[in-house]
Write a protein that holds these residues in place. Structure first.
Motif, PDB file in Angstrom:
ATOM      1  N   HIS A  67       0.844  -1.203   0.000  1.00 24.91           N
ATOM      2  CA  HIS A  67       0.000   0.000   0.000  1.00 24.91           C
ATOM      3  C   HIS A  67       0.875   1.246   0.000  1.00 24.91           C
ATOM      4  O   HIS A  67       1.433   1.628   1.024  1.00 24.91           O
ATOM      5  N   HIS A 214      -9.622  -0.092   0.914  1.00 24.73           N
ATOM      6  CA  HIS A 214      -9.450   0.802   2.051  1.00 24.73           C
ATOM      7  C   HIS A 214     -10.721   0.648   2.871  1.00 24.73           C
ATOM      8  O   HIS A 214     -11.819   0.735   2.329  1.00 24.73           O
ATOM      9  N   HIS A 234      -5.949  -1.561   5.005  1.00 23.48           N
ATOM     10  CA  HIS A 234      -5.739  -0.765   6.224  1.00 23.48           C
ATOM     11  C   HIS A 234      -6.184  -1.606   7.412  1.00 23.48           C
ATOM     12  O   HIS A 234      -6.958  -2.550   7.263  1.00 23.48           O
ATOM     13  N   THR A 259      -0.879  -0.796   7.905  1.00 24.11           N
ATOM     14  CA  THR A 259      -0.558   0.647   7.729  1.00 24.11           C
ATOM     15  C   THR A 259      -0.545   1.415   9.065  1.00 24.11           C
ATOM     16  O   THR A 259      -1.167   2.470   9.212  1.00 24.11           O
ATOM     17  N   ASP A 336       1.068   2.786   3.412  1.00 27.70           N
ATOM     18  CA  ASP A 336       0.288   3.925   2.872  1.00 27.70           C
ATOM     19  C   ASP A 336       1.150   5.180   2.753  1.00 27.70           C
ATOM     20  O   ASP A 336       0.709   6.295   3.062  1.00 27.70           O
TER      21      ASP A 336
END
Ligand SMILES: [Zn+2]
Length: 422
Positions: A67, A214, A234, A259, A336
């Motif tokens: 990510h 997400h 996430h 993340t 992320d």
């Protein structure tokens, strides 16, 4: 012209499979790949090899990030107007400098990313290898359509039929994966409904693409997993994960990406973290950006009305990561990075630290960031572990990360596609 052969000798080898480190190993690299690897006693040293003696060093696989984002940010400003080939390539170089040898760009790309990726696949690997979702999916008025700097990036699907057509368009263009946002952001946006995301997942699978989401809430995670989602991109941050989700994730082999550094970055700058002056951080970030973080962003985060909910979200995220790991769910790796103040390269090392703080062992974290992430991305045959025939993407460390995960920052050199990356 014979292909260059490089032999790395006298290393401690962490191959990413999760098995014990091999002391005194040799790796033979050629043509971008690992020709041979194992205990020195069993590896025949090719006569033509350029031998690099790495006595006392440890070799681990290059980090695979499931990510990330590239191209949109300059300093602390996020805008698609920043998205140029030059900017995207610079960020991929930064990743590689920190040992992140593969990244997945999650739904905020311009089409030029396809040119960069295709050149990489033809052998011109000048930065982290990139996989792209091109533009991700939300619904009309959904998150993040009016979040700062990403206006117009997400595709706002109004119906299942429209979503299917758009998945086909992405697949035709050459997207590697599909990304969707399923989040009302504390009831400030519309949320992509199950009727549309189920169609996206199904169509993605018809076209041979993995589906990433997400998400924020446990109930959405359950519904998405039941709809066939491949990767939760996430942490679940509103509630503790339960046995029902764990069973469904294991049954469907869904990969979980935490993340955690992203979560902490939403509030940490108010506290003036010492690492803003750490040389390892500063080597990838310019001084003006650091100054802006220390002043403007610090003040903004100190007054953020979402501060408490963000702190609580990280706490829940860390507990959930440990619980899912212990339950045997597939744990991948993702940070992320790429949006403002989520610094590519440094944050991947911070992410590993936070995973260990959550209760995972360094060995579990390294395997998540290599073998498991490669397998989750469907590239496990060629990437992820340091085994014969796989890509020679690796990090040489001065100290052993199995003793202390912070040692992943003690980088001696990075090899990308078999060459010393500088
Ligand atoms: Zn993201």
């Amino acid at each position: 012209l014979a292909a260059q052969v490089i032999a790395l000798k006298n290393v401690r080898l962490i191959d990413g499979t999760g098995s014990r480190a091999i002391e005194n190993a040799t790796l033979v690299l050629t043509g971008g790949k690992i020709r041979n690897v194992g205990p020195a006693s069993r590896i025949k040293m090719p006569g033509e090899a350029e031998v690099v003696d790495l006595t006392g060093k440890t070799v681990m696989p290059g980090i695979i990030n499931l990510h990330g984002h590239v191209g949109m940010v300059k300093g602390l400003s996020q805008d698609m107007a920043n998205y140029t080939r030059e900017n995207a390539e610079a960020q991929l170089k930064t990743y590689a400098m920190y040992g992140v040898t593969t990244t997945t760009s999650m739904g905020t790309d311009a089409e030029v990313i396809l040119d960069i990726r295709d050149e990489q696949r033809r052998g011109k690997v000048n930065g982290a290898r990139v996989f792209t979702a091109l533009q991700g999916f939300t619904t009309v008025g959904g998150y993040p359509t009016h979040a700062p700097g990403v206006k117009g990036v997400a595709q706002e699907a109004a119906t299942a039929a429209q979503a299917r057509a758009w998945v086909n368009r992405l697949a035709d263009k050459g997207a590697d994966v599909v990304k969707m946002w399923v989040d009302d952001h504390h009831e400030t946006f519309e949320k992509l409904p199950p009727s549309i995301y189920s169609a996206i997942i199904e169509q993605a699978h018809k076209r041979g693409l993995l589906a990433f989401a997400h998400l924020y809430e446990l109930t959405d995670a359950k519904d998405l997993v039941n709809a066939g989602l491949d990767i939760i991109a996430h942490s679940i941050r509103d509630a503790e994960v339960d046995d029902q989700l764990i069973a469904a994730m294991k049954k469907n082999q869904v990969t979980y990406v935490a993340t955690l550094s992203r979560e902490q970055s939403t509030f940490v700058y108010a506290d003036s973290p010492a690492w803003l002056d750490d040389a390892f951080f500063r080597k990838g970030v310019d001084d003006a950006t650091v100054q802006a973080v220390k002043t403007t962003l610090k003040a903004k985060q100190a007054q953020d009305p979402e501060r408490e909910i963000n702190i609580r979200g990280l706490d829940i995220a860390m507990k959930n990561l440990k619980k899912l790991t212990d339950a045997g769910v597939r744990i991948g790796f993702g940070s992320d990075t790429g949006p403002p103040a989520r610094f590519s390269g440094y944050f991947e090392h911070w992410e590993m630290e936070l995973m260990v703080k959550s209760g995972l062992t360094p060995a579990q974290v390294i395997t998540a960031a290599s073998k498991t992430s490669a397998e989750a991305l469907g590239i496990g045959k060629d990437f992820g572990t340091l085994e014969k025939g796989k890509a020679a993407d690796l990090i040489v460390l001065n100290s052993n990360p199995l003793d202390n995960i912070l040692n992943t920052r003690d980088i001696h050199s990075v090899y990308l596609a078999g060459r010393n990356f500088e």
